[in-house]
Each structure stands twice: as structure tokens, then as C-alpha cells.
Design a protein around this motif. Structure first.
Motif, short mmCIF file in Angstrom:
data_model
loop_
_atom_site.label_atom_id
_atom_site.label_comp_id
_atom_site.label_asym_id
_atom_site.label_seq_id
_atom_site.Cartn_x
_atom_site.Cartn_y
_atom_site.Cartn_z
N HIS A 307 0.81 -1.21 0.00
CA HIS A 307 0.00 0.00 0.00
C HIS A 307 0.84 1.27 0.00
CE1 HIS A 307 -2.69 -3.14 1.77
NE2 HIS A 307 -3.52 -2.61 0.87
N ARG A 308 2.12 1.13 -0.32
CA ARG A 308 2.98 2.31 -0.36
C ARG A 308 2.60 3.22 -1.54
NH1 ARG A 308 6.78 1.36 -4.43
NH2 ARG A 308 6.84 -0.82 -5.10
N ASP A 309 3.04 4.46 -1.46
CA ASP A 309 2.86 5.36 -2.59
C ASP A 309 3.69 4.85 -3.76
OD1 ASP A 309 1.22 7.03 -1.13
OD2 ASP A 309 2.85 8.36 -0.51
N ARG A 310 3.10 4.93 -4.96
CA ARG A 310 3.75 4.38 -6.13
C ARG A 310 3.90 5.45 -7.20
NH1 ARG A 310 3.66 -1.16 -6.01
NH2 ARG A 310 4.21 -1.16 -8.21
N LYS A 311 4.90 5.27 -8.08
CA LYS A 311 5.14 6.19 -9.18
C LYS A 311 4.31 5.83 -10.41
CE LYS A 311 9.89 7.25 -7.81
NZ LYS A 311 11.32 7.16 -8.19
N ALA A 312 3.72 4.66 -10.42
CA ALA A 312 2.93 4.22 -11.57
C ALA A 312 1.74 3.41 -11.08
CB ALA A 312 3.78 3.39 -12.53
N GLY A 313 0.64 3.51 -11.82
CA GLY A 313 -0.55 2.74 -11.48
C GLY A 313 -1.70 3.60 -11.04
N LEU A 314 -2.85 2.96 -10.89
CA LEU A 314 -4.05 3.65 -10.43
C LEU A 314 -4.08 3.74 -8.92
CD1 LEU A 314 -6.80 1.98 -12.67
CD2 LEU A 314 -5.71 4.21 -13.02
N GLY A 315 -4.49 4.90 -8.42
CA GLY A 315 -4.77 5.02 -7.00
C GLY A 315 -6.05 4.26 -6.66
N ALA A 316 -6.19 3.88 -5.40
CA ALA A 316 -7.34 3.06 -4.99
C ALA A 316 -8.66 3.75 -5.29
CB ALA A 316 -7.23 2.74 -3.50
N ALA A 317 -8.77 5.03 -4.98
CA ALA A 317 -10.04 5.74 -5.18
C ALA A 317 -10.37 5.84 -6.66
CB ALA A 317 -9.96 7.13 -4.56
N THR A 318 -9.36 6.12 -7.48
CA THR A 318 -9.59 6.21 -8.93
C THR A 318 -10.03 4.88 -9.50
OG1 THR A 318 -7.93 7.96 -9.15
CG2 THR A 318 -8.52 6.76 -11.15
N GLU A 319 -9.36 3.80 -9.10
CA GLU A 319 -9.71 2.48 -9.62
C GLU A 319 -11.14 2.10 -9.23
OE1 GLU A 319 -7.73 -1.93 -10.00
OE2 GLU A 319 -7.56 -0.88 -8.09
N GLN A 320 -11.51 2.34 -8.00
CA GLN A 320 -12.86 2.01 -7.55
C GLN A 320 -13.90 2.81 -8.31
OE1 GLN A 320 -12.58 2.67 -3.33
NE2 GLN A 320 -11.18 0.94 -3.03
N ARG A 321 -13.62 4.08 -8.57
CA ARG A 321 -14.56 4.91 -9.33
C ARG A 321 -14.69 4.40 -10.75
NH1 ARG A 321 -13.45 8.59 -12.89
NH2 ARG A 321 -11.31 8.91 -12.16
N LEU A 322 -13.57 4.08 -11.38
CA LEU A 322 -13.61 3.60 -12.76
C LEU A 322 -14.36 2.28 -12.88
CD1 LEU A 322 -9.93 4.41 -13.77
CD2 LEU A 322 -11.98 5.45 -14.78
N ILE A 323 -14.15 1.38 -11.94
CA ILE A 323 -14.84 0.10 -11.99
C ILE A 323 -16.34 0.29 -11.83
CG2 ILE A 323 -15.19 -2.05 -10.69
CD1 ILE A 323 -12.15 -2.11 -10.24
N ALA A 324 -16.73 1.17 -10.93
CA ALA A 324 -18.16 1.45 -10.73
C ALA A 324 -18.77 2.01 -12.01
CB ALA A 324 -18.34 2.41 -9.57
N GLU A 325 -18.07 2.92 -12.67
CA GLU A 325 -18.58 3.51 -13.91
C GLU A 325 -18.65 2.47 -15.02
OE1 GLU A 325 -16.17 6.87 -14.83
OE2 GLU A 325 -16.72 7.99 -13.01
N PHE A 326 -17.65 1.60 -15.09
CA PHE A 326 -17.66 0.58 -16.13
C PHE A 326 -18.79 -0.41 -15.92
CE2 PHE A 326 -16.33 -3.51 -17.90
CZ PHE A 326 -15.96 -3.14 -19.18
N LEU A 327 -19.00 -0.85 -14.71
CA LEU A 327 -20.05 -1.82 -14.44
C LEU A 327 -21.44 -1.23 -14.59
CD1 LEU A 327 -18.50 -3.69 -11.37
CD2 LEU A 327 -18.57 -4.43 -13.77
N ALA A 328 -21.53 0.09 -14.39
CA ALA A 328 -22.82 0.76 -14.55
C ALA A 328 -23.19 0.94 -16.02
CB ALA A 328 -22.80 2.12 -13.85
N GLY A 329 -22.23 0.70 -16.88
CA GLY A 329 -22.51 0.79 -18.32
C GLY A 329 -22.40 2.18 -18.83
#
Length: 329
Positions: A307-329
Motif C-alpha cells: 500500500h505504499r505510494d507508487r510512481k505508476a498505477g491507479l490510485g485506490a479511489a480512482t480504480e474504484q470509481r472507474l470500476i463502478a462507472e464501467f459496471l454501470a454501463g
């Protein structure tokens, strides 16, 4: 051998110094130490290369091999002018970013290069490829037949601070489900283990290998890499697979950096992670199995903290938001 590493405190240069000491060589590292000290067993000449030629005043005698990892052509020129005449072998670690195009899989070292950065322009991250191209040219001009130019691709393995290769195994090892994955199972990935690259650089110095080479891992389809990352992280987590167009429309970034999906590349980069490594392999480059690199990377990610800060990749909040939007169609 008497080896000088211009660097020696971060990732690849530190691994080169570490392996050289373990092999019984006399090793000196010239570095500021801003990222820490060099490995145990080396002589450390602490110097800031931004001051110019004076940075090399503390280096005496000749060298069987010099290893240079610079990104700044001015600093590279100053080092070559100060030291090349005293070195029997000169390795410059360049990058496949020097190539002008990245669309052709299987391309070798003869592919067209970016024009070198002009001498009156400052090096910058945006001109990384041009800067490395300029240093290649300088190395050939000033080191001549002693020059060994190593065009590395993505370097992975334990200690990687770029966070690209390690993002996926670390993400699957995290307890958060599901994981957002780009729908690119057949796209190429190509990573060289830092330990293999360092070993070959030392082998080349010991055997006086010269010339220009792509120093790359073998090609692995992204889907295989993802499947193995999931299996190793275990238990298998749920994934949400999104198409490239959808990801672009939702401002997910390619390849690296904040809010990115690492190793995903834009159109026109079909050959970026699929270049030929045949010439280097024919002259001693030995590669461990890619699954071994992946397993060691996962262990390193766990040791450094999932769970350390990373230089690459999605942040947890961004990933959760994107998944919710994708599943909602």
C-alpha cells in the motif's frame, strides 16, 4: 579488474557495483549519494557531476572498465573527455527510447534513431530519447573501439523504483477486489531482470565485448503475465476487463506515471516491447525465466509494502470509481 561505475547508488548501477564486488573486482563508484550510498565493498568518490570536469579530479590511475548511465549529454561528454583515454573498455547504458519508431515488432539495432539532442539544448525528461541518442554519438566519437552501447528496454526485478513491472503482481496481492485490467491479452511485454542486465554488462567488460546491442528480455504476452501475476499473488482475485477505447475516454494513462495502467501502450507502439535481443544473446546475454523475475518482484513488493505510494498505477479511489462507472454501463 579495476572498474569505475559513474553512479552506483541506484537500481541498475548499484546492482552492477554489487555484482562486481562479489566477483572480486576492485570497484569505485563516483556519485553524489542523493539516493543513498553505494553497496558495501566499493570505494566511494563522492562528487556532483553538475560541477563539470572538476567532479573527476578525485579519480586517479587507469580503469579496465568504466560504466556510464548518464542522461545528460554535457555530463557524459565531460566524463568521456576526462576518463576515456584512461579506460580499456567503456559501457554506456542507453535505452530503446533512442529509436525513432516503435511500430515494428522484431526490429533490431539497425532501426532508425532519433536525432541527437543539440549541444546547446538542456536535457529534459521530454527529450530523454534524444539525450540518450546524443550520448551514444559522443561515446562512439570519444571512446571509439572501446565503446559498448547497451540499449536497455524496461528493467524490472527487486528494487525497481519505477513501479511499472511490479504494479500488477502487487495489485493482485492486495486484498482489494476487483482489479481493473486493460483488454490487451495479446500485446507484448518485454522486461529484463536488473540482475541479468548487470551480469551481462560485467561479462562484456571482462570479455571486451564492444558494439551496440539491444539488451532486452524475451517477449511475453500481457495476458500470460497477468495470469501468472494473479496465480502467484493468490488466491485468484476478480478482474474487470475494460477495452482500450473506454480507458482512453475515461482518462486512464498509458504505460507509467500517476493514474496509469502500467505496460499498456498506445497505438503505434506494437514493437516497443517486442524488439530483437538476438545480437546480445549471441554474445553472452543470459536471461533467467521470466516467472522467476516475477516471483522475486512480488516478494520485493510485499517487503516494501503493497500500500505504499507508487510512481505508476491507479490510485485506490480512482480504480474504484472507474470500476463502478464501467459496471454501470
Amino acid at each position: 579488474m579495476r572498474i569505475l561505475v559513474l553512479g552506483g547508488t541506484a537500481f541498475l548501477s548499484a546492482e552492477i557495483a554489487r555484482q562486481a564486488v562479489a566477483s572480486g573486482h576492485e570497484v569505485t563508484c563516483l556519485a553524489r549519494g542523493s539516493s543513498g550510498g553505494p553497496p558495501d565493498g566499493v570505494a566511494w568518490v563522492r562528487a556532483d557531476r553538475s560541477v563539470g570536469a572538476a567532479a573527476y579530479a578525485g579519480l586517479a590511475g587507469g580503469w579496465d572498465a568504466v560504466v556510464e548511465v548518464a542522461r545528460d549529454p554535457r555530463q557524459a561528454r565531460q566524463a568521456l573527455e576526462a576518463l576515456a583515454s584512461r579506460a580499456a573498455h567503456w559501457t554506456f547504458v542507453s535505452s530503446c527510447s533512442v529509436y525513432a519508431g516503435h511500430s515494428v515488432p522484431g526490429a533490431n539495432e539497425d532501426a532508425e534513431l532519433l536525432p541527437p539532442l543539440p549541444v546547446d539544448e538542456d536535457s529534459s525528461p521530454e527529450r530523454y530519447g534524444e539525450s540518450k541518442s546524443a550520448i551514444e554519438q559522443l561515446t562512439v566519437e570519444l571512446a571509439g573501439e572501446k565503446a559498448h552501447i547497451v540499449r536497455a528496454g524496461l528493467i524490472g526485478g527487486p528494487g525497481d523504483s519505477s513501479d511499472r513491472y511490479g504494479y500488477w503482481p502487487a495489485r493482485f496481492a492486495d486484498s482489494r477486489d476487483p482489479v481493473l485490467v486493460p483488454d490487451i491479452p495479446d500485446h507484448a511485454t518485454q522486461v529484463i531482470d536488473v540482475r541479468d542486465l548487470a551480469s551481462w554488462i560485467l561479462y562484456a567488460a571482462e570479455h571486451h565485448v564492444t558494439g551496440t546491442f539491444n539488451a532486452l528480455g524475451d517477449v511475453v504476452p500481457f495476458g500470460e503475465y497477468i495470469d501468472e501475476s494473479r496465480r502467484m499473488a493468490g488466491p485468484l482475485g476478480e478482474t474487470v476487463v475494460a477495452g482500450e477505447d473506454w480507458l482512453v475516454e475515461h482518462n486512464v494513462q498509458y504505460w507509467a506515471g500517476a493514474e496509469s495502467l502500467p505496460l499498456w501502450l498506445p497505438p503505434g507502439h506494437e514493437g516497443f516491447s517486442a524488439r530483437s535481443n538476438a545480437a546480445a544473446r549471441a554474445l553472452g546475454l543470459a536471461l533467467r525465466p521470466w516467472r522467476e523475475t516475477l516471483q522475486d518482484t512480488l516478494e520485493d513488493e510485499r517487503a516494501r509494502g503493497l500500500h505504499r505510494d507508487r510512481k505508476a498505477g491507479l490510485g485506490a479511489a480512482t480504480e474504484q470509481r472507474l470500476i463502478a462507472e464501467f459496471l454501470a454501463g
